[in-house]
Design an enzyme around this catalytic site. Structure first.
Site: not given
Lengths: 247, 247, 247, 247
Positions: C132, C136
């Site tokens: 990701h 995050k």
């Protein structure tokens, strides 16, 4: 080029013999193992040897080769500074002769490390993922550690900031191990042999360099590359990367 | 460094403004668009501009910048030999000032091509796979063609044999298109943006270099890299690759 | 099918409107937001709605729809057992009408989890890698945790042994986090959006299932799939997977 | 379970013997080759055999096994409708005994095809990429063709539109071969063994299923899975997929 192989009956040596025989520009003229007379190299007109033998005998082998002006490509381990110094002395008396001592003949692994380090300063984030069979004892692999260190050094040279990471809640181990500030993740999966991926990312794009080693025979292209280049590299060289003309 | 952006209200220009503002070592001092007075660059003490405008106005913009010793990083298209010649003349009167004209600011695409060409001579086989959204008109992409040509040139320089391929029964098109002897495969898949993979293989191992461009903002790291390097590259440079210190 | 969108001015709602308009077999007849009269659904002859609104208003919206026999595909969050019970009561009075409550409309994520769980019993080793963007907050992602739990449950059902792992020397974190006995590795890389790979391996082979979500619009195919299936699924359904005919 | 291997000295048979010996729940009680007496199966109390022999002898082997209530897992080729009919007759007299005839024991290949077909109706685009060593004669591979046909059938069943493709200018072959409307791309790369990737994509997301077969031993997990399931599948089964409990 007329090539001799020392340690010709060993697992690696036998594979080297096979690869040399298949190469159209190389000729296997002598396959010598522990019980054979090394003098066979001379009778056969050997120009270069490949040595995958044992630390106990490799120095004797190399002394013989350098006495007779035979180039040597060496994958045998156990070379410390003393031994390298001795080789330099012998090479001083053997002008034009080359010796390559290489711990790793996998061209792919060398290129992967090189490309990862070259690209690292241009990206915000760089992480390393390595995948091996589950019988491996250490995690991460030595190659993954070395790759992470090269990436860290390249980024330090370029004055890059630490990598962004807003993680505030994590399960233990989720973000991998940290090697010189670079995250390294090790998978152990049945069916895998030896694989590594370096993932680099910046705004809107990523670059991935992946090396898959499917078979132990993967050292042989590196050995052939070394044989083809050794005559142009007189003296002592440590590490195959110097023979790969990458610039 | 004090940076001005020409074409600041365009899609690309706006993204460049945002990227410059976020960079800690760069300061956005002037955002100039078609209806604004370019003189604002001087008032603001601009040291370098980024120009993503239009072929019709870019030469006027650059003449103004070079008159005032302002470096220029240019993504506007339409530069032929005449225009490059004109720029060289102007630069002759602006010692120490640098202009970069670059058709492609994607660092990832440049590195992928560079690495593919550097690695190609060491492998028996090299093929290119590119994946784009299905609204693309041409196949393969310009980048894939260019990559194949660079691979072919690198292999020719190294005297490499043609690639092995024992295919004797094939469906039409199965083995892809041939670009200078390199096989290129083009996928068109909804959800993809712009992606390319170069697969290289030799005995027992493969090396893969993959570039994924997820977003049009992927040019901005290249623009920032160019801004940081432009003062050290006086005169005219064509192509961002010269600014990437890869050796 | 005549479709209405509730929350039509929200980010997700607007994207749903766009997707419905582009689908040849669906017709957008009502786009309703907070300030609009929900009665517009009736005037327009709406057969099914999509609701991406807010937990505070979604129950009122659904009561209205079920009173008028309008099917509902709901992405709004906040459904606990009380709310699901209330929906079942209302649906008892609305025979033939269907409601889907789904926390995740990404078909790819659902298929990846499904395939990973289906394949897991046939392999010695299974690990999860998720990638990701670095903004995050949690690691690993909720999807990765859920995937690991499904894999663990499938292996337990099949009576599979624990996975092989001979690691005896490891850097802290190198082998990832353990979720129900499954190793999960989280990369945080600028340029990534939301990606996950499940790697399964047995003697001599590996199987990899990878999901790449490049864009937030990736929920829209799931919404369209739900709209096309809702009339055939009267009553309450939780989770889009029940609508995917996978067996 | 007590297992016998027919064709025990063949390359595949020997590997099966090794795999059975290593499995904690299976016992290798008889290893029979061409010159051995098949009666050894009875003396050893064999419950199930694995047959990788030759079309000329396999029917005699199976008649013997079914006469004695021994289950059979068969990888030998050459089964046409006549032979399958004969087997069904023999099995009619051997209630409770099972025979599996399987052309492919790679669980990974079977799962990849299954998952590709299951996912295909949910995506706008599906393409197949297969990668093999350069000594392979046909392109694309039989598995890739079969995968494409399964994908095409699943999409036809679901009434899916043809895939989007705006290509208007293409080099010959760039878009691959077309198999039942599905694009298939074949790479031939030294170092590869047998690999295949199915790429599916819809708005904003892609799903990739990849199978890597690194080694010929990859059939052995499929053989073990079949041995463990054969007693629960009396009668004739064609294809390993029926034994994989995937729903």
């Amino acid at each position: 080029m007329k090539v001799g192989v020392l340690g010709a009956l060993g697992k690696v040596g036998a594979e080297v013999c096979r690869a040399v025989e298949e190469a159209p520009d190389l000729e296997l003229v002598a396959a010598v193992d522990a019980d054979d007379d090394i003098g066979a190299l001379l009778t056969a007109g050997t120009e270069a040897v490949v040595d995958f033998t044992h630390p106990d005998v490799v120095m004797d082998n190399l002394e013989f080769c350098l006495d007779h002006g035979i180039h040597a490509v060496v994958g045998t381990t156990g070379f410390d500074e003393d031994r390298l110094g001795q080789l330099r002395t012998w090479l001083g008396n053997a002008p034009g002769t080359g010796v390559l001592i290489a711990p790793n003949f996998s061209i792919g692994a060398i290129l992967m490390m090189r490309f990862a380090a070259a690209a690292a300063p241009f990206y915000d984030s760089v992480e390393v993922v390595e995948l091996h069979h589950p019988d491996k004892a250490d995690a991460p692999s030595g190659t993954a550690r070395r790759t992470a260190e090269l990436i860290a050094a390249a980024r330090a040279d370029a004055g890059r900031d630490p990598m962004p990471d807003a993680t505030s809640t994590a399960l233990d181990g989720a973000r991998g191990a940290e090697v010189s500030g670079v995250r390294v993740h090790a998978l152990r999966v049945r069916g895998m042999v030896a694989h590594q991926e370096v993932v680099l990312g910046g705004t809107g794009e990523t670059l991935t360099v992946r090396h898959d080693s499917m078979d132990r025979s993967s050292f042989s292209p590196g050995v052939l590359t070394a044989l083809r280049a050794i005559a142009d590299h007189p003296g002592l060289t440590v590490g195959l990367e110097s023979f790969l003309d990458l610039d």
